[in-house]
Every structure is written in C-alpha cells, then in structure tokens.
Design a protein around this motif. Sequence first.
Motif, PDB file in Angstrom:
ATOM      1  N   UNK A  95      -0.306   6.716  -5.906  1.00  0.00           N
ATOM      2  CA  UNK A  95      -0.644   5.446  -6.569  1.00  0.00           C
ATOM      3  C   UNK A  95       0.222   4.294  -6.069  1.00  0.00           C
ATOM      4  N   UNK A  96      -0.294   3.093  -6.263  1.00  0.00           N
ATOM      5  CA  UNK A  96       0.519   1.889  -6.080  1.00  0.00           C
ATOM      6  C   UNK A  96       1.122   1.543  -7.436  1.00  0.00           C
ATOM      7  N   UNK A 124      -5.891  -2.137   6.069  1.00  0.00           N
ATOM      8  CA  UNK A 124      -5.476  -1.390   7.264  1.00  0.00           C
ATOM      9  C   UNK A 124      -6.318  -0.123   7.468  1.00  0.00           C
ATOM     10  N   UNK A 125      -6.435   0.725   6.437  1.00  0.00           N
ATOM     11  CA  UNK A 125      -7.218   1.964   6.575  1.00  0.00           C
ATOM     12  C   UNK A 125      -8.301   2.088   5.510  1.00  0.00           C
ATOM     13  N   UNK A 126      -8.421   1.109   4.633  1.00  0.00           N
ATOM     14  CA  UNK A 126      -9.566   1.072   3.719  1.00  0.00           C
ATOM     15  C   UNK A 126      -9.415   1.757   2.383  1.00  0.00           C
ATOM     16  N   UNK A 127      -8.260   2.316   2.057  1.00  0.00           N
ATOM     17  CA  UNK A 127      -8.119   2.922   0.732  1.00  0.00           C
ATOM     18  C   UNK A 127      -8.258   1.853  -0.346  1.00  0.00           C
ATOM     19  N   UNK A 128      -8.913   2.224  -1.436  1.00  0.00           N
ATOM     20  CA  UNK A 128      -9.027   1.339  -2.592  1.00  0.00           C
ATOM     21  C   UNK A 128      -8.191   1.920  -3.727  1.00  0.00           C
ATOM     22  N   UNK A 129      -7.589   1.023  -4.504  1.00  0.00           N
ATOM     23  CA  UNK A 129      -6.717   1.426  -5.604  1.00  0.00           C
ATOM     24  C   UNK A 129      -7.177   0.749  -6.883  1.00  0.00           C
ATOM     25  N   UNK A 145       1.004   3.297   3.990  1.00  0.00           N
ATOM     26  CA  UNK A 145       1.946   2.973   5.073  1.00  0.00           C
ATOM     27  C   UNK A 145       2.677   1.668   4.804  1.00  0.00           C
ATOM     28  N   UNK A 146       2.937   1.368   3.541  1.00  0.00           N
ATOM     29  CA  UNK A 146       3.716   0.184   3.174  1.00  0.00           C
ATOM     30  C   UNK A 146       3.151  -1.094   3.787  1.00  0.00           C
ATOM     31  N   UNK A 147       1.856  -1.218   3.793  1.00  0.00           N
ATOM     32  CA  UNK A 147       1.174  -2.392   4.344  1.00  0.00           C
ATOM     33  C   UNK A 147       0.853  -3.350   3.203  1.00  0.00           C
ATOM     34  N   UNK A 148       0.914  -4.676   3.422  1.00  0.00           N
ATOM     35  CA  UNK A 148       0.637  -5.604   2.316  1.00  0.00           C
ATOM     36  C   UNK A 148      -0.813  -5.509   1.828  1.00  0.00           C
ATOM     37  N   UNK A 149      -0.976  -5.246   0.551  1.00  0.00           N
ATOM     38  CA  UNK A 149      -2.334  -5.212  -0.024  1.00  0.00           C
ATOM     39  C   UNK A 149      -2.954  -6.597  -0.076  1.00  0.00           C
ATOM     40  N   UNK A 150      -2.115  -7.638  -0.028  1.00  0.00           N
ATOM     41  CA  UNK A 150      -2.640  -9.009  -0.080  1.00  0.00           C
ATOM     42  C   UNK A 150      -3.418  -9.358   1.190  1.00  0.00           C
ATOM     43  N   UNK A 151      -3.361  -8.519   2.223  1.00  0.00           N
ATOM     44  CA  UNK A 151      -4.204  -8.722   3.400  1.00  0.00           C
ATOM     45  C   UNK A 151      -5.623  -8.203   3.162  1.00  0.00           C
ATOM     46  N   UNK A 203       0.855  -1.194   0.000  1.00  0.00           N
ATOM     47  CA  UNK A 203       0.000   0.000   0.000  1.00  0.00           C
ATOM     48  C   UNK A 203       0.888   1.240   0.000  1.00  0.00           C
ATOM     49  N   UNK A 204       0.490   2.254  -0.749  1.00  0.00           N
ATOM     50  CA  UNK A 204       1.290   3.484  -0.820  1.00  0.00           C
ATOM     51  C   UNK A 204       1.121   4.346   0.428  1.00  0.00           C
TER      52      UNK A 204
END
Length: 114
Positions: free
Chosen positions: A86-87, A66-71, A48-54, A45-46
Amino acid sequence: MQAPYLAVANAEDLKPGEFLKVAADGRAFVIAQVGEDVYAVEDLCSHEDYPLSYGCLDGERIKCSLHGSRFSLKTGAPEDEPADQPIATFAVAIEDEQIWLDPSRATNAQPGNA
Ligand code: FES
C-alpha cells in the motif's frame, strides 16, 4: 485546526476530480478530491518510489504513470500489479478555507510503524 495538522493549500485551489501536490514536514503529498470527498496520500509509489503526482486520478484511485499500478485513495491498497504494497494515507480536512493535513502519522500504518 490544531497541530499536528498543517495548512498546506487554499481550499479553492482543489476541484472535484483533480489533485494538488503539496509539501509538508519535508515530504510531498497528493491531496485529491473525488466528489465531496478529499483524500491525502504520500506522493510516493510503493513500487519504485516514483512520484504519484506524475500520474492521474481514476475514480477513487490514483494511477502511477511509471508502471500503471492504481491505488485506492481511501485505503492506500494497490489494485493492480506490479505494486503489491500500500501507499501511505493521511488525515486531511477542510476548514477556514484551507486544506489541513496531518503528516505526522499514516492513517493506514500498521501498529509499530510510522
Ligand atoms: S513505480 Fe509506480 S507502479 Fe512502478
């Protein structure tokens, strides 16, 4: 498929509406299928560098858990706050029953960036 493409998974492991976490070039990526279309984004994730695969898919978007942003899986653009960057998106193809990823260059990178 030729370099810089790398075989990262069996095509039969990817189903419409689902995604796979794969590794290539020492990094993690998410390969997602929406209908007939296949997308690849870095598993990061752009915000906080959290895995989007979660997270999960929401149509042609991936949602960070983590915080709900969609990309957008197509462009990498954020569609919700708090993310505002962006990612990275990458070229992906299916050939010879394999999923092939080009991890060498983000397709949505700005000129001068990797
Ligand atoms: S870490 Fe992904 S939205 Fe905050």
